[in-house]
Design a protein around this motif. Structure first.
Motif, PDB file in Angstrom:
ATOM      1  N   GLY A  16       0.858  -1.186   0.000  1.00  0.00           N
ATOM      2  CA  GLY A  16       0.000   0.000   0.000  1.00  0.00           C
ATOM      3  C   GLY A  16       0.891   1.232   0.000  1.00  0.00           C
ATOM      4  N   TYR A  17       0.800   2.030   1.087  1.00  0.00           N
ATOM      5  CA  TYR A  17       1.634   3.225   1.177  1.00  0.00           C
ATOM      6  C   TYR A  17       3.127   2.871   1.118  1.00  0.00           C
ATOM      7  CZ  TYR A  17       3.636   7.566   2.821  1.00  0.00           C
ATOM      8  OH  TYR A  17       4.389   8.701   2.923  1.00  0.00           O
ATOM      9  N   GLY A  18       3.462   1.660   1.588  1.00  0.00           N
ATOM     10  CA  GLY A  18       4.864   1.220   1.608  1.00  0.00           C
ATOM     11  C   GLY A  18       5.529   1.237   0.239  1.00  0.00           C
ATOM     12  N   CYS A  40       9.669  -7.319   3.771  1.00  0.00           N
ATOM     13  CA  CYS A  40       8.807  -8.255   4.460  1.00  0.00           C
ATOM     14  C   CYS A  40       7.356  -7.895   4.185  1.00  0.00           C
ATOM     15  CB  CYS A  40       9.131  -8.121   5.943  1.00  0.00           C
ATOM     16  SG  CYS A  40       8.503  -9.421   6.900  1.00  0.00           S
ATOM     17  N   ASP A  41       6.599  -8.818   3.611  1.00  0.00           N
ATOM     18  CA  ASP A  41       5.176  -8.567   3.359  1.00  0.00           C
ATOM     19  C   ASP A  41       4.482  -9.907   3.191  1.00  0.00           C
ATOM     20  OD1 ASP A  41       2.597  -7.819   2.048  1.00  0.00           O
ATOM     21  OD2 ASP A  41       3.501  -5.827   2.038  1.00  0.00           O
ATOM     22  N   VAL A  42       3.244  -9.988   3.633  1.00  0.00           N
ATOM     23  CA  VAL A  42       2.510 -11.252   3.527  1.00  0.00           C
ATOM     24  C   VAL A  42       1.936 -11.492   2.130  1.00  0.00           C
ATOM     25  CG1 VAL A  42       1.893 -11.468   5.967  1.00  0.00           C
ATOM     26  CG2 VAL A  42       0.448 -10.084   4.466  1.00  0.00           C
ATOM     27  N   HIS A 170     -12.728  -0.652   0.395  1.00  0.00           N
ATOM     28  CA  HIS A 170     -12.664  -2.092   0.087  1.00  0.00           C
ATOM     29  C   HIS A 170     -11.238  -2.554  -0.174  1.00  0.00           C
ATOM     30  CE1 HIS A 170     -17.179  -2.032  -1.271  1.00  0.00           C
ATOM     31  NE2 HIS A 170     -17.013  -1.957   0.032  1.00  0.00           N
ATOM     32  N   ARG A 171     -10.221  -1.654  -0.055  1.00  0.00           N
ATOM     33  CA  ARG A 171      -8.874  -2.049  -0.451  1.00  0.00           C
ATOM     34  C   ARG A 171      -8.227  -3.013   0.537  1.00  0.00           C
ATOM     35  NH1 ARG A 171      -7.846   2.130   2.806  1.00  0.00           N
ATOM     36  NH2 ARG A 171      -5.749   2.425   3.675  1.00  0.00           N
ATOM     37  N   ASN A 172      -8.753  -3.054   1.748  1.00  0.00           N
ATOM     38  CA  ASN A 172      -8.223  -3.993   2.752  1.00  0.00           C
ATOM     39  C   ASN A 172      -9.340  -4.318   3.746  1.00  0.00           C
ATOM     40  OD1 ASN A 172      -8.399  -1.826   4.584  1.00  0.00           O
ATOM     41  ND2 ASN A 172      -6.353  -1.121   4.070  1.00  0.00           N
ATOM     42  N   ASN A 191      -7.692   9.833  12.045  1.00  0.00           N
ATOM     43  CA  ASN A 191      -6.597   8.964  12.465  1.00  0.00           C
ATOM     44  C   ASN A 191      -5.684   8.608  11.306  1.00  0.00           C
ATOM     45  OD1 ASN A 191      -5.176   7.505  14.360  1.00  0.00           O
ATOM     46  ND2 ASN A 191      -6.421   5.667  14.180  1.00  0.00           N
ATOM     47  N   ASN A 192      -6.214   8.633  10.091  1.00  0.00           N
ATOM     48  CA  ASN A 192      -5.426   8.077   8.997  1.00  0.00           C
ATOM     49  C   ASN A 192      -5.311   9.022   7.810  1.00  0.00           C
ATOM     50  OD1 ASN A 192      -4.150   6.444   7.159  1.00  0.00           O
ATOM     51  ND2 ASN A 192      -5.557   4.750   7.294  1.00  0.00           N
ATOM     52  N   SER A 193      -6.266   8.960   6.877  1.00  0.00           N
ATOM     53  CA  SER A 193      -6.036   9.619   5.577  1.00  0.00           C
ATOM     54  C   SER A 193      -5.839  11.131   5.685  1.00  0.00           C
ATOM     55  CB  SER A 193      -7.207   9.325   4.645  1.00  0.00           C
ATOM     56  OG  SER A 193      -8.404   9.717   5.281  1.00  0.00           O
TER      57      SER A 193
HETATM   58  N1  LIG Z   1       2.131   9.015   5.590  1.00  0.00           N
HETATM   59  C1  LIG Z   1       1.157   8.932   4.715  1.00  0.00           C
HETATM   60  O1  LIG Z   1       0.872   9.882   3.976  1.00  0.00           O
HETATM   61  C2  LIG Z   1       0.366   7.660   4.624  1.00  0.00           C
HETATM   62  C3  LIG Z   1      -0.511   7.477   3.548  1.00  0.00           C
HETATM   63  C4  LIG Z   1      -1.222   6.275   3.487  1.00  0.00           C
HETATM   64  C5  LIG Z   1      -1.093   5.319   4.496  1.00  0.00           C
HETATM   65  N2  LIG Z   1      -0.253   5.563   5.540  1.00  0.00           N
HETATM   66  C6  LIG Z   1      -0.131   4.578   6.621  1.00  0.00           C
HETATM   67  O2  LIG Z   1       0.539   3.422   6.171  1.00  0.00           O
HETATM   68  C7  LIG Z   1       0.065   2.268   6.867  1.00  0.00           C
HETATM   69  C8  LIG Z   1      -0.405   1.239   5.865  1.00  0.00           C
HETATM   70  O3  LIG Z   1      -1.539   1.749   5.201  1.00  0.00           O
HETATM   71  P1  LIG Z   1      -1.972   1.179   3.761  1.00  0.00           P
HETATM   72  O4  LIG Z   1      -3.074   2.032   3.317  1.00  0.00           O
HETATM   73  O5  LIG Z   1      -0.777   1.014   2.913  1.00  0.00           O
HETATM   74  O6  LIG Z   1      -2.518  -0.272   4.191  1.00  0.00           O
HETATM   75  P2  LIG Z   1      -2.821  -1.522   3.278  1.00  0.00           P
HETATM   76  O7  LIG Z   1      -3.620  -2.451   4.118  1.00  0.00           O
HETATM   77  O8  LIG Z   1      -3.366  -1.067   1.969  1.00  0.00           O
HETATM   78  O9  LIG Z   1      -1.348  -2.146   2.997  1.00  0.00           O
HETATM   79  C9  LIG Z   1      -0.603  -2.686   4.054  1.00  0.00           C
HETATM   80  C10 LIG Z   1       0.528  -3.566   3.542  1.00  0.00           C
HETATM   81  O10 LIG Z   1       1.008  -4.323   4.664  1.00  0.00           O
HETATM   82  C11 LIG Z   1       1.074  -5.701   4.290  1.00  0.00           C
HETATM   83  N3  LIG Z   1       0.920  -6.555   5.473  1.00  0.00           N
HETATM   84  C12 LIG Z   1      -0.233  -6.932   6.092  1.00  0.00           C
HETATM   85  N4  LIG Z   1       0.053  -7.719   7.136  1.00  0.00           N
HETATM   86  C13 LIG Z   1       1.408  -7.821   7.203  1.00  0.00           C
HETATM   87  C14 LIG Z   1       2.304  -8.490   8.063  1.00  0.00           C
HETATM   88  N5  LIG Z   1       1.873  -9.234   9.095  1.00  0.00           N
HETATM   89  N6  LIG Z   1       3.644  -8.386   7.829  1.00  0.00           N
HETATM   90  C15 LIG Z   1       4.100  -7.649   6.776  1.00  0.00           C
HETATM   91  N7  LIG Z   1       3.294  -6.996   5.921  1.00  0.00           N
HETATM   92  C16 LIG Z   1       1.967  -7.079   6.128  1.00  0.00           C
HETATM   93  C17 LIG Z   1      -0.064  -5.881   3.278  1.00  0.00           C
HETATM   94  O11 LIG Z   1       0.120  -7.044   2.490  1.00  0.00           O
HETATM   95  C18 LIG Z   1       0.077  -4.601   2.483  1.00  0.00           C
HETATM   96  O12 LIG Z   1       1.075  -4.733   1.514  1.00  0.00           O
HETATM   97  C19 LIG Z   1      -1.042   2.756   7.789  1.00  0.00           C
HETATM   98  O13 LIG Z   1      -0.516   2.957   9.068  1.00  0.00           O
HETATM   99  C20 LIG Z   1      -1.464   4.051   7.146  1.00  0.00           C
HETATM  100  O14 LIG Z   1      -2.034   4.974   8.048  1.00  0.00           O
HETATM  101  C21 LIG Z   1       0.482   6.689   5.607  1.00  0.00           C
END
Ligand SMILES: NC(=O)c1ccc[n+]([C@@H]2O[C@H](COP(=O)([O-])OP(=O)(O)OC[C@H]3O[C@@H](n4cnc5c(N)ncnc54)[C@H](O)[C@@H]3O)[C@@H](O)[C@H]2O)c1
Length: 397
Positions: A16-18, A40-42, A170-172, A191-193
């Protein structure tokens, strides 16, 4: 002691954001002082989605423990679902890594305090990914606030919304949820977006560069526009800091255009700092300092897009730590605590379902969005008068 010059990084959560951190690390492949040690990602197809990992022979693990069995890392960067943050941060600290965790820090104030204790015991830092806090523009403003240049703060307020439809939710399996499998999530625009602008106001009012102001009172009107979303998707809140400064925040996922604002006014005794919503290069707004004596000073572009600062700073501090020179990135656990406390108090408040007559359903590229009619005007009036929606317009609450 021989000086270490290279920082080994592990990225945890890259789907996702990663992806942003993956791209940033990809840009640094020619830099010998930073090495992407592993990912590391599942997700089963991480390598397929990111051919750069295969090209550069970067190993991918499904479990954090598996990574640490074969490698070590100076810095772990975590971008996973909120309910996993606490456990993963602690794991990485205990394996000897400094940590940059995406916001929000974790799910509760209690977890944050325990994390702070483990941070102290292990001697490794936890930095939180609120990117605006890392920007030179924010820090310059904060320095000037701390130096008393603008006088005491009087009131800070911001409107910021992002249009989010069904695809976002619906993305997660945790978007918009209050809890997941018994774990606190409290996912919401606050809290998030849309967390950044609110965090930035608390950060600017902190009594030290790496602290945020303590929040002592939280009042809000919370609304749900999409009946399928468990938590609120629209909110007007006013928190009061320990020194009595009101901080108003108006946020939503249900605006007409892709983004609403950000519009900010930070009132101090001697000046008002305005985030001018006029987009100077179609991306960033500009801070203006409007002095009570009539002078207007440009104070730099809005820092939200300077996301790479947080990674740069975490890498620099991790490098210094290896060489025994303790340094901590600016967004500390303390700096994220007031945000968590606000989220906790909001979770105790009632959520009102917005009357369907006030909602327009839109279909864009096959995705359903809900727009609260007139929300732009309602928020603008609330912002001007420092009020809640139910105080400026009938039909709310
Ligand atoms: N700084 C920003 O502007 C910003 C923007 C969006 C999201 N975020 C933050 O980033 C974080 C992730 O949000 P997202 O929207 O990408 O979520 P997401 O659920 O869309 O993606 C999360 C990722 O983590 C992976 N994952 C899930 N379980 C795992 C595990 N046990 N071990 C390793 N990887 C695992 C998933 O496969 C996925 O690739 C949240 O804390 C969110 O608030 C920050």
């Amino acid at each position: 002691m021989e000086e270490k010059t290279c920082v080994k990084v592990v990225l945890i959560g890259v789907g996702g954001y990663g992806k942003f951190y993956l791209r940033e690390m990809e840009k640094r492949t020619q830099d010998p002082s930073v090495i992407l040690e592993g990912v590391c990602d599942v997700m089963p197809d991480v390598e397929k989605q990111n051919p750069f990992l295969l090209e550069h022979g970067i190993p991918v693990y499904r479990e954090i423990e598996q990574f640490y069995e074969e490698h070590d890392a100076d810095l772990a960067v975590i971008s996973t679902p909120i309910p996993l943050h606490f456990e993963q941060v602690v794991k990485c600290l205990k394996h000897g890594s400094d940590v940059l965790i995406e916001k929000p820090l974790c799910s509760s104030v209690e977890e944050a305090l325990e994390m702070a204790q483990i941070e102290k015991e292990t001697g490794h830092f936890v930095a939180v990914g609120y990117q605006m806090n890392y920007s030179p523009v924010t820090r310059e403003l904060k320095n000037r606030i701390l130096n008393g240049e603008f006088g005491n703060p009087v009131v800070l307020k911001t409107i910021h919304g992002f249009k989010r439809g069904k695809a976002y939710y619906h993305r997660n399996n945790w978007a918009g949820k209050r809890t997941l499998h018994g774990h606190l999530v409290n996912d919401s625009p606050v809290n998030n977006s849309n967390a950044h602008q609110f965090q930035n106001m608390l950060f600017l009012l902190g009594d030290q560069m790496d602290h945020s102001a303590t929040v002592t009172e939280v009042k809000a009107e919370l609304y749900r526009t999409d009946p399928e979303v468990e938590n609120f998707d629209t909110a007007a809140l006013c928190v009061r800091t320990a020194s009595g400064v009101p901080v108003w925040y108006y946020t939503t996922h249900n605006c007409l255009h892709e983004e609403l604002g950000p519009v900010s006014e930070f009132h101090f005794e001697k000046a008002v700092i305005r985030l001018n919503p006029e987009r100077i290069d179609h991306e960033h707004g500009n801070y203006q300092i409007c002095w009570k004596d009539g002078r207007i000073e440009e104070a730099g572009a809005m820092p939200e897009s300077g996301e790479s600062f947080k990674l740069d700073e975490a890498i620099t501090c991790a490098k210094k730590n290896q060489n025994g020179e303790k340094q901590h990135p600016v967004c500390t656990i303390q700096a994220a605590l007031s945000h968590l406390e606000t989220v906790r108090r909001l979770s105790e408040l009632e959520i009102c379902d917005i009357d369907r007559v006030m909602v327009e359903e839109e279909h864009i590229n096959g995705v359903i969005y809900y727009h609260v009619k007139n929300i732009e005007k309602v928020f603008s009036d609330c912002f001007d008068q420092e009020k809640y929606p139910s105080q400026v317009m009938s039909g709310w609450k």
